[in-house]
Design an enzyme around this catalytic site. Structure first.
Site, PDB file in Angstrom:
ATOM      1  N   ARG A 168      25.669  31.239 -12.731  1.00 60.01           N
ATOM      2  CA  ARG A 168      25.968  32.637 -13.030  1.00 60.01           C
ATOM      3  C   ARG A 168      26.584  33.402 -11.875  1.00 60.01           C
ATOM      4  NH1 ARG A 168      20.183  34.360 -14.980  1.00 60.01           N
ATOM      5  NH2 ARG A 168      19.712  32.921 -13.280  1.00 60.01           N
ATOM      6  N   SER A 169      25.988  33.345 -10.687  1.00 56.33           N
ATOM      7  CA  SER A 169      26.523  34.161  -9.592  1.00 56.33           C
ATOM      8  C   SER A 169      27.875  33.668  -9.088  1.00 56.33           C
ATOM      9  CB  SER A 169      25.504  34.333  -8.462  1.00 56.33           C
ATOM     10  OG  SER A 169      25.094  33.105  -7.923  1.00 56.33           O
TER      11      SER A 169
ATOM     12  N   ASP B 224      20.796  32.059 -18.308  1.00 50.05           N
ATOM     13  CA  ASP B 224      21.202  30.992 -17.404  1.00 50.05           C
ATOM     14  C   ASP B 224      21.761  29.811 -18.211  1.00 50.05           C
ATOM     15  OD1 ASP B 224      21.527  29.051 -15.466  1.00 50.05           O
ATOM     16  OD2 ASP B 224      19.604  29.483 -14.489  1.00 50.05           O
TER      17      ASP B 224
END
Length: 147
Positions: free
Chosen positions: A13-14, A119
């Site tokens: 995700r990041s 996630d």
């Protein structure tokens, strides 16, 4: 503006948020990503996320995972977490007296109806995560432009 995106392992995700926001916001912002856990430090983003991002023209191949630290509160103007657990972990690292804002990424896409970015490492829905990340990135870019 210096923006840090944070998720659990810094492999899905990041880094996707970092790549998408670089595309949306361009070079006017200093953008990075990190994870709250140290399991993947030094590793590239997860293969299926790299592939899903690449299919949208977003190259994540040069990114490597790192762990968020207390010094990030001094280095960045804004820290963005992907879920409530990330926010709690980030806040535990906050140095005394730091006023650096920490927000959920979905705060910038209230129309999505999502309170967190799921996630995809666990859900396996990389395209769905990217859809939400793109909506959040657009909202964040608008919010920063209005400052």
């Amino acid at each position: 503006m210096k923006v840090l995106f944070v998720c659990l392992g810094n492999i899905c995700r990041s880094p996707a948020a970092e790549g998408v926001f670089r595309t949306v916001a361009g070079a006017e912002h200093d953008i990075d990503s990190a994870g709250t856990a140290d399991w993947h430090v030094g590793k590239p983003p997860y293969g299926p996320m790299r592939e899903a991002a690449s299919a949208r023209g977003i190259d994540l191949s040069d990114l490597r995972a790192r762990q968020v630290s207390g010094s990030d509160f001094d280095r960045f103007d804004l820290i963005i977490g992907m879920d409530g657990s990330n926010l709690a972990d980030i806040e535990r690292l906050r140095p005394t007296g730091s006023a650096t804002p920490v927000h959920l990424f979905t705060d910038y896409a209230p129309q999505s109806g999502m309170s967190e970015v799921p996630d995809p490492y666990y859900t396996r829905d990389f395209d769905g995560a990217l859809d939400l990340i793109e909506a959040c990135a657009d909202g964040l870019a608008r919010a920063l432009a209005e400052r």
